[in-house]
Design a protein around this motif. Structure first.
Motif, PDB file in Angstrom:
ATOM      1  N   PRO A 124      28.889  -8.887  -0.325  1.00  0.00           N
ATOM      2  CA  PRO A 124      27.536  -9.456  -0.482  1.00  0.00           C
ATOM      3  C   PRO A 124      27.017  -9.376  -1.910  1.00  0.00           C
ATOM      4  N   ILE A 125      27.768  -9.956  -2.834  1.00  0.00           N
ATOM      5  CA  ILE A 125      27.373  -9.993  -4.243  1.00  0.00           C
ATOM      6  C   ILE A 125      27.644 -11.396  -4.775  1.00  0.00           C
ATOM      7  N   THR A 126      26.638 -12.012  -5.350  1.00  0.00           N
ATOM      8  CA  THR A 126      26.807 -13.332  -5.945  1.00  0.00           C
ATOM      9  C   THR A 126      27.239 -13.188  -7.397  1.00  0.00           C
ATOM     10  N   LEU A 127      27.672 -14.292  -7.989  1.00  0.00           N
ATOM     11  CA  LEU A 127      28.090 -14.254  -9.391  1.00  0.00           C
ATOM     12  C   LEU A 127      26.919 -13.911 -10.303  1.00  0.00           C
ATOM     13  N   SER A 128      25.740 -14.457 -10.016  1.00  0.00           N
ATOM     14  CA  SER A 128      24.578 -14.152 -10.853  1.00  0.00           C
ATOM     15  C   SER A 128      24.234 -12.666 -10.799  1.00  0.00           C
ATOM     16  N   GLU A 129      24.426 -12.031  -9.635  1.00  0.00           N
ATOM     17  CA  GLU A 129      24.178 -10.596  -9.528  1.00  0.00           C
ATOM     18  C   GLU A 129      25.209  -9.800 -10.309  1.00  0.00           C
ATOM     19  N   LEU A 130      26.467 -10.228 -10.221  1.00  0.00           N
ATOM     20  CA  LEU A 130      27.523  -9.546 -10.963  1.00  0.00           C
ATOM     21  C   LEU A 130      27.228  -9.570 -12.455  1.00  0.00           C
ATOM     22  N   LEU A 131      26.814 -10.723 -12.975  1.00  0.00           N
ATOM     23  CA  LEU A 131      26.510 -10.843 -14.398  1.00  0.00           C
ATOM     24  C   LEU A 131      25.241 -10.065 -14.762  1.00  0.00           C
ATOM     25  N   ARG A 132      24.305 -10.006 -13.834  1.00  0.00           N
ATOM     26  CA  ARG A 132      23.086  -9.210 -14.095  1.00  0.00           C
ATOM     27  C   ARG A 132      23.422  -7.718 -14.186  1.00  0.00           C
TER      28      ARG A 132
ATOM     29  N   LYS B  61      28.599 -23.200  -6.079  1.00  0.00           N
ATOM     30  CA  LYS B  61      27.892 -22.058  -6.670  1.00  0.00           C
ATOM     31  C   LYS B  61      26.900 -21.579  -5.609  1.00  0.00           C
ATOM     32  N   TYR B  62      27.274 -20.556  -4.873  1.00  0.00           N
ATOM     33  CA  TYR B  62      26.536 -20.164  -3.677  1.00  0.00           C
ATOM     34  C   TYR B  62      25.085 -19.803  -3.968  1.00  0.00           C
ATOM     35  N   ASP B  63      24.855 -19.040  -5.030  1.00  0.00           N
ATOM     36  CA  ASP B  63      23.494 -18.630  -5.360  1.00  0.00           C
ATOM     37  C   ASP B  63      22.655 -19.815  -5.842  1.00  0.00           C
ATOM     38  N   VAL B  64      23.247 -20.682  -6.646  1.00  0.00           N
ATOM     39  CA  VAL B  64      22.534 -21.864  -7.157  1.00  0.00           C
ATOM     40  C   VAL B  64      22.229 -22.828  -6.017  1.00  0.00           C
ATOM     41  N   LEU B  65      23.169 -22.979  -5.095  1.00  0.00           N
ATOM     42  CA  LEU B  65      22.971 -23.868  -3.946  1.00  0.00           C
ATOM     43  C   LEU B  65      21.784 -23.417  -3.104  1.00  0.00           C
ATOM     44  N   ALA B  66      21.683 -22.117  -2.844  1.00  0.00           N
ATOM     45  CA  ALA B  66      20.582 -21.588  -2.036  1.00  0.00           C
ATOM     46  C   ALA B  66      19.239 -21.811  -2.720  1.00  0.00           C
ATOM     47  N   ALA B  67      19.188 -21.572  -4.032  1.00  0.00           N
ATOM     48  CA  ALA B  67      17.946 -21.800  -4.775  1.00  0.00           C
ATOM     49  C   ALA B  67      17.537 -23.265  -4.717  1.00  0.00           C
ATOM     50  N   ALA B  68      18.511 -24.161  -4.795  1.00  0.00           N
ATOM     51  CA  ALA B  68      18.222 -25.596  -4.749  1.00  0.00           C
ATOM     52  C   ALA B  68      17.684 -26.012  -3.382  1.00  0.00           C
ATOM     53  N   VAL B  69      18.204 -25.419  -2.310  1.00  0.00           N
ATOM     54  CA  VAL B  69      17.710 -25.718  -0.964  1.00  0.00           C
ATOM     55  C   VAL B  69      16.232 -25.363  -0.860  1.00  0.00           C
TER      56      VAL B  69
ATOM     57  N   PHE C  44      13.465 -19.929 -10.526  1.00  0.00           N
ATOM     58  CA  PHE C  44      14.796 -19.606 -10.015  1.00  0.00           C
ATOM     59  C   PHE C  44      15.833 -19.535 -11.133  1.00  0.00           C
ATOM     60  N   SER C  45      15.583 -20.267 -12.202  1.00  0.00           N
ATOM     61  CA  SER C  45      16.443 -20.132 -13.375  1.00  0.00           C
ATOM     62  C   SER C  45      16.340 -18.726 -13.957  1.00  0.00           C
ATOM     63  N   PHE C  46      15.132 -18.175 -13.958  1.00  0.00           N
ATOM     64  CA  PHE C  46      14.914 -16.812 -14.430  1.00  0.00           C
ATOM     65  C   PHE C  46      15.577 -15.792 -13.509  1.00  0.00           C
ATOM     66  N   LEU C  47      15.452 -15.989 -12.197  1.00  0.00           N
ATOM     67  CA  LEU C  47      16.035 -15.049 -11.243  1.00  0.00           C
ATOM     68  C   LEU C  47      17.562 -15.034 -11.306  1.00  0.00           C
ATOM     69  N   LEU C  48      18.161 -16.216 -11.493  1.00  0.00           N
ATOM     70  CA  LEU C  48      19.618 -16.321 -11.520  1.00  0.00           C
ATOM     71  C   LEU C  48      20.196 -16.219 -12.922  1.00  0.00           C
ATOM     72  N   ARG C  49      19.332 -16.257 -13.935  1.00  0.00           N
ATOM     73  CA  ARG C  49      19.768 -16.175 -15.342  1.00  0.00           C
ATOM     74  C   ARG C  49      20.740 -17.298 -15.701  1.00  0.00           C
ATOM     75  N   ILE C  50      20.389 -18.519 -15.309  1.00  0.00           N
ATOM     76  CA  ILE C  50      21.210 -19.681 -15.641  1.00  0.00           C
ATOM     77  C   ILE C  50      20.298 -20.785 -16.164  1.00  0.00           C
ATOM     78  N   GLN C  51      20.898 -21.827 -16.696  1.00  0.00           N
ATOM     79  CA  GLN C  51      20.140 -22.950 -17.211  1.00  0.00           C
ATOM     80  C   GLN C  51      19.494 -23.734 -16.065  1.00  0.00           C
ATOM     81  N   PRO C  52      18.240 -24.206 -16.234  1.00  0.00           N
ATOM     82  CA  PRO C  52      17.582 -24.997 -15.181  1.00  0.00           C
ATOM     83  C   PRO C  52      18.378 -26.237 -14.782  1.00  0.00           C
TER      84      PRO C  52
END
Length: 427
Positions: free
Chosen positions: A123-131, A248-256, A388-396
């Protein structure tokens, strides 16, 4: 590297790249091989153990195969080579060769980690791993300082393990998929509805993270089911399959979640004013002013209370206490003010929806499904995208791509009718 799955992935990589676990002519010097060379040469080796066999090897069994490993090449080095000059092939890793896309780097180590986490469905997403890397829970910058004395680095090896920037989401993500294809990995374990990486589960997490009402989860589940992005075949990684989209599981969820917010609130900078007027009428009997409520919320975000020690790694970055009665937590709030019952179902009061883009780009050629320019979109949409860009630390723009993809799946029939109608008008 002590983890069995990760360790066996590492062994397969060394074997595929002919750095270890392979037979080499006695007088051959150490050299780096390109992905193309290694994939053809190694596959033609009849004595090479299969990948599935390697994945099932125990630590002790794997150790027995090291007699043909990289250590055999080290013994061939001339005697005048200094011990403090670094590893034998250190200089090869610093040569910029376009063919060597999968040579080991610090970001590649994270790709290995993410691949192993995905294989066991942790239960760890890529954005969490990088955080966790940025927060210092996983050594990354100057990682060699954490090595034991008997692994002390010197010479060119210091440049390999010394990085000056944080890892980038896209780089780690793309390298992981290249790596999985290079290793000829079979289909990964299925991502089912009970798995943490399923959009229904991740949407619940990010709704809590963004301090949004629980009732939104019913709507995210409806969007996931309607668009088919919750299907096992869509979510499960099939290495080397170019016909399937990389998820991208975390990005997909944020987009939903953003699509649901557009369905209910439109996010067009105007509908919110209408809703705020309705809310103002309903809250006339409330003694607290809106200003105090906002101060309470931003007080939490500002983190005015300094912690005495470094916090343990957590799946959540923001904490919203449900026991708090000051109105700063919206988890239990209702959506009845913006919903209406129609034919026994709750539907949005707002009947409109605006598409981020009418026609998607070719992702393979363009690099993106759509183009995101802040000035072309309402500020309300940009704000939610930025959150959500801030939460995931990725580009909008990466979240925007997924929003556009979901929209086209959701309104596919209506878009097809519109395009046919436009063709008729042209004729």
């Amino acid at each position: 590297m002590k983890d069995e799955i990760l360790c066996n992935f590492w062994r397969c990589y060394l074997q595929k790249s002919k750095q270890a676990y392979c037979k080499r002519p006695a007088g051959e010097t150490v050299k780096a091989l390109s992905v193309c060379e290694s994939s053809t040469d190694v596959d033609s080796d009849p004595e090479r153990p299969s990948l599935l066999h390697l994945l099932s090897l125990s630590e002790s069994e794997g150790a027995l195969q090291t007699d043909c490993s990289f250590a055999s090449s080290v013994s061939k080095v001339s005697e005048n080579t200094s011990v403090c000059s670094g590893s034998v092939d250190g200089s090869l890793y610093l040569v910029k060769n376009q063919k060597e896309k999968l040579r080991m780097t610090m970001p590649m180590t994270l790709s290995f980690c993410y691949m192993a986490l995905l294989w066991v469905r942790e239960p760890i997403t890529l954005s969490e791993l990088l955080r966790f890397v940025v927060e210092g829970h996983i050594p990354y910058l100057n990682v060699f300082e954490h090595f034991p004395e008997n692994m002390r680095l010197c010479g060119l090896d210091l440049k390999i393990f010394c990085v000056e920037s944080w890892p980038v989401y896209e780089e780690v993500f793309n390298k992981m998929h290249e790596l999985a294809a290079f290793l000829d990995l079979p289909r990964f374990p299925d991502i089912t509805e009970s798995c943490f990486l399923h959009p229904d589960m991740l949407c619940m997490k990010y709704l809590m993270e963004a301090n949004l009402p629980d009732e939104l989860h019913n709507w995210t589940c409806r969007v996931v089911k309607k668009t088919g992005i919750g299907e096992v075949d869509f979510l499960t990684l099939m290495p080397g399959n170019k016909s399937t989209r990389k998820v991208k599981y975390d990005v997909l969820a944020a987009a939903v979640i953003i699509v649901v917010l557009k369905l209910l609130f439109l996010l067009d900078d105007h509908y919110e004013w209408l809703l705020s007027g309705i809310a103002e009428e309903r809250n006339k009997n409330n003694t607290e002013e809106m200003v105090v409520n906002l101060q309470n919320q931003f007080g939490k975000l500002s983190g005015s209370v300094q912690r005495a020690e470094k916090p343990n790694p957590s799946s959540f970055q923001l904490s919203w206490s449900e026991e708090n009665t000051d109105g700063s937590c919206f988890h239990g709030h209702s959506l009845k003010g913006i919903l209406q019952e129609k034919h026994g179902l709750l539907t949005a009061m707002n009947p409109d929806y605006w598409l981020c883009t009418v026609k998607l780009c070719n992702e393979k050629l363009c690099g993106h499904l759509a183009h995101y320019r802040e000035v072309e979109f309402p500020q309300s949409y940009h704000f939610v995208l930025g959150l959500f860009s801030f939460l995931l630390r990725i580009q909008p723009s990466y979240i925007h791509d997924e929003v556009c993809m979901i929209e086209h799946k959701l309104f596919n029939k209506k878009l097809s009718k519109k395009m046919k109608y436009n063709r008729v008008l042209r004729k």
